[in-house]
Design an enzyme around this catalytic site. Sequence first.
Site, mmCIF file in Angstrom:
data_model
loop_
_atom_site.group_PDB
_atom_site.id
_atom_site.type_symbol
_atom_site.label_atom_id
_atom_site.label_comp_id
_atom_site.label_asym_id
_atom_site.label_seq_id
_atom_site.Cartn_x
_atom_site.Cartn_y
_atom_site.Cartn_z
ATOM 1 N N TYR A 46 -2.390 -0.949 10.453
ATOM 2 C CA TYR A 46 -2.302 -1.121 8.993
ATOM 3 C C TYR A 46 -0.963 -0.617 8.471
ATOM 4 O O TYR A 46 -0.290 -1.291 7.678
ATOM 5 C CB TYR A 46 -3.462 -0.359 8.345
ATOM 6 C CG TYR A 46 -3.660 -0.609 6.863
ATOM 7 C CD1 TYR A 46 -4.426 -1.681 6.419
ATOM 8 C CD2 TYR A 46 -3.105 0.236 5.911
ATOM 9 C CE1 TYR A 46 -4.629 -1.904 5.061
ATOM 10 C CE2 TYR A 46 -3.288 0.021 4.552
ATOM 11 C CZ TYR A 46 -4.062 -1.052 4.129
ATOM 12 O OH TYR A 46 -4.259 -1.268 2.784
ATOM 13 N N SER A 99 0.873 -1.178 0.000
ATOM 14 C CA SER A 99 0.000 0.000 0.000
ATOM 15 C C SER A 99 0.905 1.221 0.000
ATOM 16 O O SER A 99 2.074 1.134 0.395
ATOM 17 C CB SER A 99 -0.832 -0.010 1.288
ATOM 18 O OG SER A 99 -1.453 1.238 1.514
#
Length: 261
Positions: A156, A143
């Site tokens: 995350y 990401s």
Amino acid sequence: MFLKGKTALVTGSTSGIGLAYAKAFAIEGASVMINGFGDADAIEQARAGLAQTSGAAALYDAADMTKPDQIAAMVERCHAELGGPDIVVNNAGIQFVSPVTDFPDDKWDAIIAINLTSAFHAMKAAIPHMRAKKWGRIISTASAHSLVASPNKSAYVAAKHGLAGLTKTVALETATDGITVNCISPGYVWTPLVENQIPDTMKARNLSRDQVINDVLLAAQPTKQFVTPEQVAAFALFLCRDEAAAITGANLSADGGWTAA
Ligand code: NAD
């Protein structure tokens, strides 16, 4: 059909980016094993559609990515029933948004397990099969959050930074084996994972839905466009080509310019 005869295993591929990877591999003739949660009829429909597209086998495995034994068993089932796996995509992921001081312990553990540790277990199980064939492609969906942080996403961001480090390490360990190991780091892609975090971000930042979409999500992306699952899948497909054999240990951005800023 440059992947005819090859097998691709994609974790977390019952929706979103994972399903787009599976479709892209099937279009190129690969056998695919999909994985993830969801409605049984919808999953069977997706599986059957993949087999029809590829003209090869497609299987679904319900392994829970928080369970190391189930991950290893899925890789071995893939090997026994489809061959390979020649391509492994570590894609399963979840998100939870909260300030670190309120972040629930169980959400931290789940995010680290699904977004990071599952990739370790899948690589560990798959690499011996790739080494035996002297060819392999390991791709992880990291990401933009593997490169930069955003508030309220401690687990995350930690997991995705970890996945980028794991990618580099395993690339070095497999560099002479015909195996490449890379991660793709998308910016915001319009999938259920993004849709589902809008209510929590509205609450955490006291914003409306439109404000979250335009002022939080797309604010980070200079293109002002969501990345599409198909764009990410096309990137992965390129990494599976022989022309991409020199690309290993890389963290490849597809983020609309986010991390250039
Ligand atoms: P999604 O919610 O559509 O897909 C997530 C998939 O993971 C689903 O198939 C789900 O069933 C599966 N999954 C969740 N928990 C699981 C578990 N315990 N075991 C097995 N499967 C499980 O989300 P998405 O946006 O397509 O996300 C896919 C990946 O892309 C994730 O790793 C995510 O972090 C990453 N990513 C997404 C974006 C984005 O903006 N959507 C951006 C960058 C990276």
